[in-house]
Design a protein around this motif. Structure first.
Motif, PDB file in Angstrom:
ATOM      1  N   ARG A 130       0.946  -1.197   0.038  1.00  0.00           N
ATOM      2  CA  ARG A 130       0.030  -0.027   0.127  1.00  0.00           C
ATOM      3  C   ARG A 130       0.966   1.278   0.096  1.00  0.00           C
ATOM      4  NH1 ARG A 130      -5.464   0.088   3.081  1.00  0.00           N
ATOM      5  NH2 ARG A 130      -5.921  -1.319   1.593  1.00  0.00           N
ATOM      6  N   PRO A 135      -3.657   4.491  -2.328  1.00  0.00           N
ATOM      7  CA  PRO A 135      -4.761   4.843  -2.839  1.00  0.00           C
ATOM      8  C   PRO A 135      -4.748   6.103  -3.735  1.00  0.00           C
ATOM      9  CG  PRO A 135      -4.691   4.393  -0.598  1.00  0.00           C
ATOM     10  CD  PRO A 135      -3.190   4.515  -0.886  1.00  0.00           C
ATOM     11  N   TYR A 141      -8.139   1.672  -2.956  1.00  0.00           N
ATOM     12  CA  TYR A 141      -7.675   0.963  -1.850  1.00  0.00           C
ATOM     13  C   TYR A 141      -6.102   0.761  -1.897  1.00  0.00           C
ATOM     14  CZ  TYR A 141     -12.284  -0.223  -0.560  1.00  0.00           C
ATOM     15  OH  TYR A 141     -13.702  -0.232  -0.102  1.00  0.00           O
ATOM     16  N   GLY A 142      -5.310   1.184  -3.184  1.00  0.00           N
ATOM     17  CA  GLY A 142      -4.036   1.058  -3.401  1.00  0.00           C
ATOM     18  C   GLY A 142      -3.732  -0.434  -3.086  1.00  0.00           C
ATOM     19  N   ASN A 144      -1.904  -3.907  -1.674  1.00  0.00           N
ATOM     20  CA  ASN A 144      -2.491  -4.662  -0.540  1.00  0.00           C
ATOM     21  C   ASN A 144      -1.673  -4.649   0.655  1.00  0.00           C
ATOM     22  OD1 ASN A 144      -2.958  -6.827   1.329  1.00  0.00           O
ATOM     23  ND2 ASN A 144      -2.825  -8.426  -0.294  1.00  0.00           N
ATOM     24  N   ARG A 145      -2.013  -3.944   1.838  1.00  0.00           N
ATOM     25  CA  ARG A 145      -1.238  -3.664   3.008  1.00  0.00           C
ATOM     26  C   ARG A 145      -0.671  -4.721   3.676  1.00  0.00           C
ATOM     27  NH1 ARG A 145      -6.072  -1.086   6.778  1.00  0.00           N
ATOM     28  NH2 ARG A 145      -7.336  -3.149   7.326  1.00  0.00           N
TER      29      ARG A 145
END
Length: 251
Positions: A130, A135, A141-142, A144-145
């Motif tokens: 992320r 984002p 959401y950008g 994957n965190r």
């Protein structure tokens, strides 16, 4: 009087591999460490416990967060190169020496916050997708965190991570402490639910007694995650394990 406290909650997972450690040197330097171990195996948990203690001892002895983390990172990197895939963890380290600034070092997405003047000041920047892909209008959401771009146990160098993700394997920062304040080290399972629910971390960490305060912090994180996941899908209730370390600091 005890000046720090830790708490863990396994969430809905059957186990966890997180670890914390605190070490004080004879000159009064104190090192605080939190590792968010990746996986559920007991061997990984034992490795994380040993790594956290090793980092804390080295950081306290050398009076510097980066020195402690980098020393153990290099040891684990050598093991990863020799043995292949091994144990991994997101790590954050903070060191306060008498008369000196607070130094912080990290690899992964475990975070450090400083509670002062009524706000929680975030000191770290996550090592995850992320951050690499924030984002935007086309991707709300950008990245994957939960996809880490650096961690303890990786075989990558600073240059490797810089070329691929735009940040080194280990990052550092420092902050001058001018008055009494409170330090929070937290795993993603401890801070993400609060962040998603827009809870005020300063308020959650402002209790007089550190032990129930940090325990309530992780318990609320898990409860919030459970409620959020249940509202999205009652059949897929999930809460990550949550670990936090809370410490009172003075100049």
């Amino acid at each position: 009087m005890r000046t720090y406290a830790t708490a863990q909650h396994t969430g809905t997972d059957p186990g966890q591999c997180d670890a914390t450690a605190v070490c004080a040197s004879p000159d009064g330097t104190r090192a605080y460490v939190l590792l968010d171990g990746i996986g559920r195996r007991e061997k990984t948990h034992q490795w994380a416990l040993g790594a956290a203690r090793h980092i804390a001892r080295t950081a306290a002895r050398r009076c510097d967060a980066e020195a402690g983390l980098r020393y153990v990172y290099n040891l684990c990197r050598a093991d990863a190169i020799q043995d292949g895939v091994g144990h991994k963890a997101a790590a954050v380290v903070a060191v306060k020496a008498p008369g000196g600034p607070l130094t912080v070092a990290w690899c992964g997405d475990s975070r450090a916050y400083l509670m002062e003047r009524g706000i929680a000041v975030r000191l770290t920047e996550d090592h995850n997708k992320r951050r690499v892909y924030p984002p935007s209008a086309t991707s709300p959401y950008g990245g994957n965190r939960n996809h880490l771009t650096s961690c303890l146990g990786s075989d990558a160098t600073d240059e490797d991570r810089q070329r691929r993700y735009g940040h080194p394997a280990i990052e550092t920062t420092s902050r001058k402490i001018t008055g009494p304040c409170r330090l929070l080290l937290a795993s993603d399972g401890a801070y993400e639910p609060h962040e998603d629910a827009r809870n005020c971390l300063f308020t959650e960490c402002d209790g007089d007694d550190l032990i129930p305060t940090v325990r309530d912090l992780v318990n609320l994180a898990v409860d919030t995650a459970v409620k959020t996941s249940r509202s999205l899908d009652p059949n897929q209730v999930y809460a990550d394990n949550a670990t936090a370390l809370l410490a009172d600091l003075t100049p």
